[in-house]
Design an enzyme around this catalytic site. Structure first.
Site, PDB file in Angstrom:
ATOM      1  N   SER A  62       0.842  -1.206   0.000  1.00 57.34           N
ATOM      2  CA  SER A  62       0.000   0.000   0.000  1.00 57.34           C
ATOM      3  C   SER A  62       0.873   1.250   0.000  1.00 57.34           C
ATOM      4  CB  SER A  62      -0.903   0.020   1.244  1.00 57.34           C
ATOM      5  OG  SER A  62      -0.115   0.045   2.432  1.00 57.34           O
ATOM      6  N   LEU A  64       3.066   4.475  -0.473  1.00 61.25           N
ATOM      7  CA  LEU A  64       4.163   4.840  -1.357  1.00 61.25           C
ATOM      8  C   LEU A  64       4.752   3.623  -2.063  1.00 61.25           C
ATOM      9  CD1 LEU A  64       6.125   6.918  -2.488  1.00 61.25           C
ATOM     10  CD2 LEU A  64       7.512   6.648  -0.416  1.00 61.25           C
ATOM     11  N   SER A 207      12.875   9.639   6.158  1.00 63.26           N
ATOM     12  CA  SER A 207      11.861  10.640   6.470  1.00 63.26           C
ATOM     13  C   SER A 207      12.558  11.941   6.825  1.00 63.26           C
ATOM     14  CB  SER A 207      10.980  10.177   7.641  1.00 63.26           C
ATOM     15  OG  SER A 207      10.199  11.239   8.152  1.00 63.26           O
ATOM     16  N   TYR A 220       9.756   6.720  16.215  1.00 62.75           N
ATOM     17  CA  TYR A 220       9.829   6.848  14.760  1.00 62.75           C
ATOM     18  C   TYR A 220      11.051   7.670  14.352  1.00 62.75           C
ATOM     19  CZ  TYR A 220       8.403   7.899   9.957  1.00 62.75           C
ATOM     20  OH  TYR A 220       8.363   8.031   8.587  1.00 62.75           O
ATOM     21  N   LYS A 224      14.418   6.516  12.150  1.00 62.77           N
ATOM     22  CA  LYS A 224      14.789   7.162  10.897  1.00 62.77           C
ATOM     23  C   LYS A 224      16.164   7.831  10.990  1.00 62.77           C
ATOM     24  CE  LYS A 224      11.243   5.945   8.494  1.00 62.77           C
ATOM     25  NZ  LYS A 224      11.418   4.962   7.388  1.00 62.77           N
ATOM     26  N   THR A 255      -0.950   9.053   2.991  1.00 66.35           N
ATOM     27  CA  THR A 255      -1.135   7.601   3.015  1.00 66.35           C
ATOM     28  C   THR A 255      -1.790   7.213   4.341  1.00 66.35           C
ATOM     29  OG1 THR A 255       1.014   7.153   4.055  1.00 66.35           O
ATOM     30  CG2 THR A 255       0.969   7.332   1.644  1.00 66.35           C
TER      31      THR A 255
END
Length: 338
Positions: A62, A64, A207, A220, A224, A255
């Site tokens: 799903s 990107l 990101s 997160y 990253k 998304t």
């Protein structure tokens, strides 16, 4: 008597009289023509760069990853689509092969379904990936999960899950050796095989939060930041083997990333954040990823003006950046408590 210097000056002036606008125009047009031809050849070369190239995309179920599958398929690449849901990947293949708008020869993709957090499954998956076309030209590490929560309330298990999905999983898939079933020995997997062939391109979808950290995204942002650091190191080490490494840092993309984000206790966040809802279309970002691979870029930031400026602010005026982030944290906390 005219001196030698004066004669030289007069001669130069006499020669300049012959460089008239009319005489200069053909030279100018010739230069423009040569430059245009060079750019045309360069454009044609980049467009055929991925033709018949073997491209592996993780997280292709799903968002990107799915859109990347579409643009790389249309570019004539031989795809290996990876994700957790095999049925969803098979549906994507049906959608891709049903299209009649392709301008180049396309190839039916393969599916390798596995969980990036299951390190035991990664070696077997890498072996299956290599069996599809015999080698890999481009590996796009796209799969990932987001997170929302305060640091003090977040369990270590949640931190580990986010790190396993966003960092350890891609790292393991990139450099793991795969188990040879017949002999029980180890065979070179993706990166080792690229080193042997002295050819390959590894892409990490990071990101903007791999460059700056914002409140309530600790797990997160940490994953990253680790991703950015690892693949920066990998780029330097792989240059001697002529292997390319690209890190792409998008801003917000529209998304389901925030919907599927983990919370402090590990439950599903289930909310479409305003920033995510107003983010860029994954179709546009996928095209940017394709262009970055074609042009062999090393580091790409795909963010709006403010996040891009924040990166420089963090470096040039860290005190101001920290105060802005603290203010943001207070406002978000106050909003949640009200």
């Amino acid at each position: 008597m005219v001196s030698a210097a004066a004669r030289k000056t007069k001669l130069k002036m006499w020669n300049m009289d012959f460089i008239t606008p009319a005489a200069a125009l053909p030279v100018l047009f010739g230069c423009v023509g040569i430059f245009s031809l060079f750019k045309l050849l360069q454009c044609m070369r980049t467009k055929t760069h991925l033709l018949n190239a073997v491209v592996v995309i993780t997280g292709a179920n799903s968002g990107l990853g799915r859109e990347c599958a579409k643009v790389f398929y249309d570019a004539g690449a031989k795809l290996v689509l990876c994700g957790r849901n095999k049925e969803s990947l098979e549906e994507l293949i049906t959608e891709l092969t049903a299209s009649q708008a392709n301008k180049v020869q396309t190839h039916r993709p393969y599916v390798v379904a596995f969980d990036l957090t299951d390190f035991g499954a990664i070696a077997a998956a890498a072996s299956k990936i290599l069996q599809c076309f015999g080698h890999v030209d481009v590996l796009i590490n796209n799969a990932g999960i987001s997170y929302r929560g305060t640091i003090v309330d977040t369990t270590i298990d949640v931190d580990k899950t986010v790190m396993e999905t966003n960092y350890f999983g891609p790292v393991a898939l990139t450099k793991v050796f795969c188990l040879q079933v017949e002999t029980g020995g180890l065979n070179p997997a993706l990166l080792p095989d690229m080193i042997t062939r002295r050819q390959g391109h590894i892409v990490a979808i990071s990101s903007i939060q791999g460059r700056i950290s914002i409140p309530f995204r600790s797990a997160y942002a940490a994953s990253k930041h680790a991703t950015q650091a690892f693949f920066d190191c990998l780029r330097a080490e792989m240059e001697q083997y002529e292997i390319l490494v690209t890190v792409i840092s998008p801003g917000y993309i529209h998304t389901n990333l925030s919907l599927n984000a983990l919370t402090a206790n590990g439950s599903r966040y289930g909310v479409m954040d305003t920033t995510t809802a107003q983010g860029r279309s994954p179709v546009e970002v996928a095209q940017d990823v394709l262009n970055a691979v074609r042009r062999k870029k090393k580091d790409v930031i795909l963010a709006d003006l403010l996040p891009s400026l924040a990166i420089y602010l963090r470096t040039l005026a860290p005190g101001l950046f920290f105060r802005l982030m603290a203010s943001r944290a207070r406002k978000e906390q106050k909003s949640k408590n009200s």
